[in-house]
Design a protein around this motif. Structure first.
Motif, PDB file in Angstrom:
ATOM      1  N   VAL A   1      -0.397   1.260   2.267  1.00 43.11           N
ATOM      2  CA  VAL A   1       0.525   0.926   3.427  1.00 43.11           C
ATOM      3  C   VAL A   1       1.336   0.633   3.074  1.00 43.11           C
ATOM      4  CG1 VAL A   1       0.018  -1.244   4.941  1.00 43.11           C
ATOM      5  CG2 VAL A   1      -1.951  -0.280   3.245  1.00 43.11           C
ATOM      6  N   GLN A   2       2.186   1.231   3.615  1.00 46.39           N
ATOM      7  CA  GLN A   2       3.906   1.612   4.465  1.00 46.39           C
ATOM      8  C   GLN A   2       4.496   0.296   4.643  1.00 46.39           C
ATOM      9  OE1 GLN A   2       5.222   3.783   2.632  1.00 46.39           O
ATOM     10  NE2 GLN A   2       3.320   4.838   2.403  1.00 46.39           N
ATOM     11  N   SER A   3       5.966  -0.037   3.872  1.00 48.64           N
ATOM     12  CA  SER A   3       6.118  -1.693   4.216  1.00 48.64           C
ATOM     13  C   SER A   3       6.726  -1.238   6.131  1.00 48.64           C
ATOM     14  CB  SER A   3       7.860  -1.328   3.905  1.00 48.64           C
ATOM     15  OG  SER A   3       8.371  -2.681   3.772  1.00 48.64           O
ATOM     16  N   GLY A   4       6.401  -2.378   6.733  1.00 52.19           N
ATOM     17  CA  GLY A   4       6.465  -2.163   7.845  1.00 52.19           C
ATOM     18  C   GLY A   4       5.240  -1.808   8.790  1.00 52.19           C
ATOM     19  N   PHE A   5       4.109  -1.806   7.867  1.00 54.97           N
ATOM     20  CA  PHE A   5       2.526  -1.940   8.824  1.00 54.97           C
ATOM     21  C   PHE A   5       1.594  -3.056   8.341  1.00 54.97           C
ATOM     22  CE2 PHE A   5       4.782   1.867   8.996  1.00 54.97           C
ATOM     23  CZ  PHE A   5       4.012   3.423  10.344  1.00 54.97           C
ATOM     24  N   ARG A   6       0.927  -2.932   8.478  1.00 51.54           N
ATOM     25  CA  ARG A   6      -0.372  -3.709   7.765  1.00 51.54           C
ATOM     26  C   ARG A   6      -1.769  -3.238   7.950  1.00 51.54           C
ATOM     27  NH1 ARG A   6       3.186  -5.803   7.352  1.00 51.54           N
ATOM     28  NH2 ARG A   6       4.405  -7.744   7.213  1.00 51.54           N
ATOM     29  N   GLY A   7      -2.926  -3.003   6.977  1.00 52.70           N
ATOM     30  CA  GLY A   7      -3.759  -1.514   6.989  1.00 52.70           C
ATOM     31  C   GLY A   7      -5.068  -3.010   7.416  1.00 52.70           C
TER      32      GLY A   7
ATOM     33  N   GLU B   1      -1.452  -5.892   3.091  1.00 52.15           N
ATOM     34  CA  GLU B   1       0.006  -6.055   3.381  1.00 52.15           C
ATOM     35  C   GLU B   1       0.667  -4.888   2.244  1.00 52.15           C
ATOM     36  OE1 GLU B   1       2.187  -8.513   4.433  1.00 52.15           O
ATOM     37  OE2 GLU B   1       0.154  -9.482   4.792  1.00 52.15           O
ATOM     38  N   PRO B   2       1.421  -5.084   2.770  1.00 52.26           N
ATOM     39  CA  PRO B   2       2.352  -2.918   2.068  1.00 52.26           C
ATOM     40  C   PRO B   2       1.877  -2.993   0.456  1.00 52.26           C
ATOM     41  CG  PRO B   2       3.958  -4.460   3.675  1.00 52.26           C
ATOM     42  CD  PRO B   2       2.684  -5.590   3.341  1.00 52.26           C
ATOM     43  N   GLY B   3       1.392  -2.180   0.727  1.00 48.71           N
ATOM     44  CA  GLY B   3       1.388  -1.803  -1.138  1.00 48.71           C
ATOM     45  C   GLY B   3       0.121  -0.830  -1.640  1.00 48.71           C
ATOM     46  N   ARG B   4      -0.661  -0.608  -2.975  1.00 49.19           N
ATOM     47  CA  ARG B   4      -1.369   0.785  -2.765  1.00 49.19           C
ATOM     48  C   ARG B   4      -2.481  -0.258  -2.954  1.00 49.19           C
ATOM     49  NH1 ARG B   4      -0.195   5.923  -5.661  1.00 49.19           N
ATOM     50  NH2 ARG B   4       2.099   4.647  -5.591  1.00 49.19           N
ATOM     51  N   TYR B   5      -3.564   0.780  -3.444  1.00 51.03           N
ATOM     52  CA  TYR B   5      -4.980   0.555  -2.696  1.00 51.03           C
ATOM     53  C   TYR B   5      -5.671   1.378  -2.869  1.00 51.03           C
ATOM     54  CZ  TYR B   5      -3.405  -3.764  -0.388  1.00 51.03           C
ATOM     55  OH  TYR B   5      -2.201  -4.675   0.176  1.00 51.03           O
ATOM     56  N   GLU B   6      -6.543   0.541  -3.921  1.00 54.57           N
ATOM     57  CA  GLU B   6      -8.100   1.693  -4.785  1.00 54.57           C
ATOM     58  C   GLU B   6      -9.557   1.802  -3.655  1.00 54.57           C
ATOM     59  OE1 GLU B   6      -7.675   3.575  -7.126  1.00 54.57           O
ATOM     60  OE2 GLU B   6      -6.341   3.593  -7.803  1.00 54.57           O
ATOM     61  N   LEU B   7      -9.622   2.384  -2.819  1.00 54.05           N
ATOM     62  CA  LEU B   7     -10.407   2.511  -2.557  1.00 54.05           C
ATOM     63  C   LEU B   7     -11.467   3.215  -2.827  1.00 54.05           C
ATOM     64  CD1 LEU B   7      -9.842   3.043   1.460  1.00 54.05           C
ATOM     65  CD2 LEU B   7      -9.539   1.004  -0.441  1.00 54.05           C
TER      66      LEU B   7
ATOM     67  N   ILE C   1      -1.395  -0.530  10.856  1.00 54.75           N
ATOM     68  CA  ILE C   1      -1.333  -0.813  12.200  1.00 54.75           C
ATOM     69  C   ILE C   1       0.619  -1.595  11.991  1.00 54.75           C
ATOM     70  CG2 ILE C   1      -1.066  -2.908  13.451  1.00 54.75           C
ATOM     71  CD1 ILE C   1      -3.464  -1.100  13.841  1.00 54.75           C
ATOM     72  N   ASP C   2       1.299  -0.486  12.567  1.00 51.92           N
ATOM     73  CA  ASP C   2       2.969  -0.280  12.691  1.00 51.92           C
ATOM     74  C   ASP C   2       3.038  -2.377  13.353  1.00 51.92           C
ATOM     75  OD1 ASP C   2       5.787  -0.451  12.644  1.00 51.92           O
ATOM     76  OD2 ASP C   2       5.109   1.318  13.696  1.00 51.92           O
ATOM     77  N   VAL C   3       4.024  -3.412  13.034  1.00 47.85           N
ATOM     78  CA  VAL C   3       4.137  -4.545  13.085  1.00 47.85           C
ATOM     79  C   VAL C   3       5.849  -4.307  13.015  1.00 47.85           C
ATOM     80  CG1 VAL C   3       2.223  -5.720  12.047  1.00 47.85           C
ATOM     81  CG2 VAL C   3       4.359  -5.239  10.660  1.00 47.85           C
ATOM     82  N   ARG C   4       6.329  -3.302  13.175  1.00 52.36           N
ATOM     83  CA  ARG C   4       8.143  -2.899  13.439  1.00 52.36           C
ATOM     84  C   ARG C   4       8.489  -4.234  15.157  1.00 52.36           C
ATOM     85  NH1 ARG C   4       9.386   2.344  10.935  1.00 52.36           N
ATOM     86  NH2 ARG C   4       6.894   2.698  12.768  1.00 52.36           N
ATOM     87  N   GLU C   5       9.718  -4.144  15.468  1.00 51.55           N
ATOM     88  CA  GLU C   5      10.039  -4.445  16.577  1.00 51.55           C
ATOM     89  C   GLU C   5       9.801  -2.731  17.198  1.00 51.55           C
ATOM     90  OE1 GLU C   5      13.314  -5.440  19.222  1.00 51.55           O
ATOM     91  OE2 GLU C   5      13.424  -6.813  17.649  1.00 51.55           O
ATOM     92  N   ARG C   6       9.243  -2.720  18.320  1.00 50.18           N
ATOM     93  CA  ARG C   6       8.828  -1.177  19.265  1.00 50.18           C
ATOM     94  C   ARG C   6       9.819  -1.619  20.761  1.00 50.18           C
ATOM     95  NH1 ARG C   6       3.079  -0.185  17.662  1.00 50.18           N
ATOM     96  NH2 ARG C   6       3.401   1.649  19.439  1.00 50.18           N
TER      97      ARG C   6
END
Length: 271
Positions: A9-15, A28-34, A52-57
């Motif tokens: 999950v990239q910075s500025g996004f939520r998963g 939160e942004p980071g690496r996840y094992e599925l 989901i992009d949570v940055r101002e758009r």
């Protein structure tokens, strides 16, 4: 083959993590094992991460033709700034939150413009932006979106009305320029009048002071003359001494001429 795979999950996004279609959590942004699904293996839940992009758009709403309260067709362009504050609500409450923002702002603009006259819109465009924002910010909160700004970028009028408005604006600018020029001229003339009045006042005060000094000097001179006359009346010899001093002073001047009344002195001799 590994039984898991990684998702970042990239910075500025939520998963949004869904397991077999059911919501689990917000990542939160980071690496996840599925877990990885494999054939002929024990059943593994199907896990999906929705970013989901949570940055101002920014969302531009262009070319909305709306009638004002006085039935003038106005084409308006609106720039909307927003941010997703509740990713789950943004995905689950509406099918597409950007489409919903577009329609909500569009309807809010129509309601606001329909309640305002053309003159009110032209003189207070900020009120239109504030009305739109106030109308949509409560609605958008219900599907997890914060509307930060909803600014009216452009107002386009019909051709003939645009020409009339340009003439009106030109006339207003000329009137304002004339008012500024007149105000400046009045202020300049006022300063000049004040300066002249101040100069006249200073001159009058100086003249009055000079007259007062001259009057005081004349009074003092008269007082001295009166004192001298009294002294000469009491002591005639002082007057004679003053005459001799005057003759002595005149005698030192080669150009001076002295006329002596000999008849008067002869009469004094005979007596």
């Amino acid at each position: 083959m590994s039984s898991t795979h990684e998702v970042i999950v990239q910075s500025g996004f939520r998963g949004l993590r869904y397991s077999d279609g059911r919501f689990d959590e917000v990542l939160e942004p980071g690496r996840y094992e599925l877990p990885r699904r494999r054939l002929f293996a024990a059943r593994v839940p199907a896990v999906v991460i929705v970013p989901i992009d949570v940055r101002e758009r920014e969302l531009n709403i262009k070319g909305q033709e709306i009638l004002t309260a006085d039935k003038v067709a106005v084409r308006v362009n609106i720039v909307t700034h927003f941010r997703v504050v509740d990713p789950r609500a943004a995905v689950e409450q509406v099918a597409d939150y950007t489409d919903r923002i577009y329609s909500d702002v569009q309807l809010a603009a129509r309601r606001s413009l329909a309640s305002m006259t053309l003159e009110a819109i032209l003189t207070n465009r900020n009120q239109l932006s504030e009305d739109i924002l106030r109308d949509v910010e409560g609605v958008s909160a219900g599907y997890g979106v914060q509307i930060i700004r909803a600014d009216v970028k452009d107002l386009v009028f019909p051709g003939n009305l645009q020409e009339i408005m340009n003439r009106v604006l030109t006339a207003q600018r000329m009137a304002e320029a004339q008012m500024v020029e007149a105000r400046t001229r009045v202020e300049r003339e006022t300063l000049e009048a004040d300066s002249q009045a101040s100069a006249k006042r200073v001159a009058a005060e100086a003249d009055a002071e000079a007259k007062r000094i001259r009057a005081d000097a004349e009074v003092d001179a008269l007082r001295r003359l009166a004192g001298a006359a009294e002294a000469y009346a009491e002591h005639p010899a002082l007057l004679r001494l003053r005459e001799l001093e005057t003759l002595n002073a005149l005698g030192s001047n080669a150009a001076a001429r002295l006329y002596i009344g000999f008849d008067k002195h002869s009469e004094l001799s005979d007596s």
